[in-house]
Design an enzyme around this catalytic site. Structure first.
Site, PDB file in Angstrom:
ATOM      1  N   TYR A 197     -40.015   1.937  -2.416  1.00  0.00           N
ATOM      2  CA  TYR A 197     -40.495   3.197  -3.016  1.00  0.00           C
ATOM      3  C   TYR A 197     -41.666   2.968  -3.967  1.00  0.00           C
ATOM      4  O   TYR A 197     -41.920   3.786  -4.853  1.00  0.00           O
ATOM      5  CB  TYR A 197     -39.356   3.932  -3.740  1.00  0.00           C
ATOM      6  N   ILE A 204     -44.700   5.079  -8.221  1.00  0.00           N
ATOM      7  CA  ILE A 204     -43.278   4.939  -7.939  1.00  0.00           C
ATOM      8  C   ILE A 204     -42.721   6.280  -7.504  1.00  0.00           C
ATOM      9  O   ILE A 204     -42.897   7.298  -8.195  1.00  0.00           O
ATOM     10  CB  ILE A 204     -42.521   4.430  -9.181  1.00  0.00           C
ATOM     11  N   CYS A 205     -42.059   6.273  -6.368  1.00  0.00           N
ATOM     12  CA  CYS A 205     -41.473   7.502  -5.823  1.00  0.00           C
ATOM     13  C   CYS A 205     -40.031   7.619  -6.307  1.00  0.00           C
ATOM     14  O   CYS A 205     -39.107   7.098  -5.669  1.00  0.00           O
ATOM     15  CB  CYS A 205     -41.537   7.477  -4.295  1.00  0.00           C
ATOM     16  N   MET A 206     -39.865   8.295  -7.439  1.00  0.00           N
ATOM     17  CA  MET A 206     -38.532   8.535  -8.004  1.00  0.00           C
ATOM     18  C   MET A 206     -38.488   9.952  -8.559  1.00  0.00           C
ATOM     19  O   MET A 206     -39.368  10.349  -9.338  1.00  0.00           O
ATOM     20  CB  MET A 206     -38.213   7.530  -9.126  1.00  0.00           C
TER      21      MET A 206
END
EC number: 2.3.2.23
Length: 278
Positions: A197, A204-206
């Site tokens: 991610y 950051i893919c969160m």
């Protein structure tokens, strides 16, 4: 008898002839005088009504509450002044809406952010497991370089770190003015990672790093632990490809990538992993 009748007739004739004509004239004059007086009174009333109908006297008429009624000219002047004041106030209000929040409000936000970050910094330094360490960028309390020293030791990423002698994963975390009510911006600096991610520029893919997923209860330590779990879950690896592994992540690219992924997830939603997967 005849003599008596003649006497009576003579007496009546004498009475009629001897009546004072001035008496009749006086009574007639009295009638005409009273009519003239009545006419004068009517004229006076009419004149008074005509005077009251002039603008000067109208301005002094009283309303039902006993207060002076303003004249039409005064009303027009007052309305013009009120319009000017309203227009001026409107322009001032419009100008105020485009100005930044008042200084006391900004000062309060700064105090909240400062107290929160000082507290978190102290708590991180008390950690005994050496999970993360923090360095301030140029002694700026609102700009942190965070070193992530540990990930799941059973993961391929941990193995990569051992093989490449990578002691930590370095991230940059910047805190906005309204932190902790808005999320920080976090990106990877080194090493260059693939998957896990982590996207272009180190973004950051969160979901919890977005305004929708963020909560002021989240601490930096909690966010870093979630990130470490996401790296393993997403099968993150250290890039070893020639040339590409040495290309550094950039903040500009990370910001553009993060904005794009947020729009995509707002449109299609976020996919939460099963609880069994951590």
């Amino acid at each position: 008898m005849a003599t008596l009748l003649r006497k009576i007739g003579l007496i009546r004739l004498h009475d009629r002839d001897t009546e004072d004509p001035k008496h009749h004239q006086g009574s007639f004059k009295g009638t005409k005088g009273s009519q003239k007086n009545n006419a004068n009174k009517h004229c006076q009333t009419a004149n008074e009504s005509n005077i009251l109908s002039t603008p000067e006297i109208k301005a002094r008429k009283l309303d039902q509450h006993g207060k002076d009624k303003p004249s039409g000219r005064d009303k027009q002047g007052k309305d013009a002044r009120e319009k000017q004041q309203t227009a001026g106030g409107g322009s001032r209000a419009t100008g105020a809406s485009s100005i930044a929040p008042p200084a006391p409000q900004r000062q309060h936000c700064t105090q909240v952010r400062t107290r929160r970050l000082m507290k978190e910094l102290q708590e991180i330094r008390r950690l005994g497991d050496n999970f993360i360490t923090v360095e301030l960028v140029e002694d700026n309390l609102y700009d942190w370089n965070v070193k992530l020293h540990q990930v799941d030791k059973d993961s391929a990423l941990w193995q990569d770190m051992k093989e490449t002698c990578t002691e930590f994963i370095l991230l940059n975390v910047t805190f906005p003015d309204n932190f902790p009510f808005s999320p920080p911006f976090m990106r990877v600096l080194t090493p260059r990672l693939e998957n896990g991610y982590v996207l272009d520029g180190g973004a950051i893919c969160m979901e919890l790093l977005t305004p929708r997923g963020w909560s002021s209860a989240y601490t930096v330590e909690a966010v870093m632990r979630q990130f470490a779990a996401s790296l393993v879950k997403g099968q993150g690896r250290i890039c070893r490809k020639a040339g590409k592994s040495k290309k550094a992540f950039s903040r500009k690219e990370a910001e553009a990538t993060f904005k794009s992924l947020v729009k995509t997830h707002e449109k299609y939603g976020w996919v939460s992993p099963p609880v069994s997967d951590g």
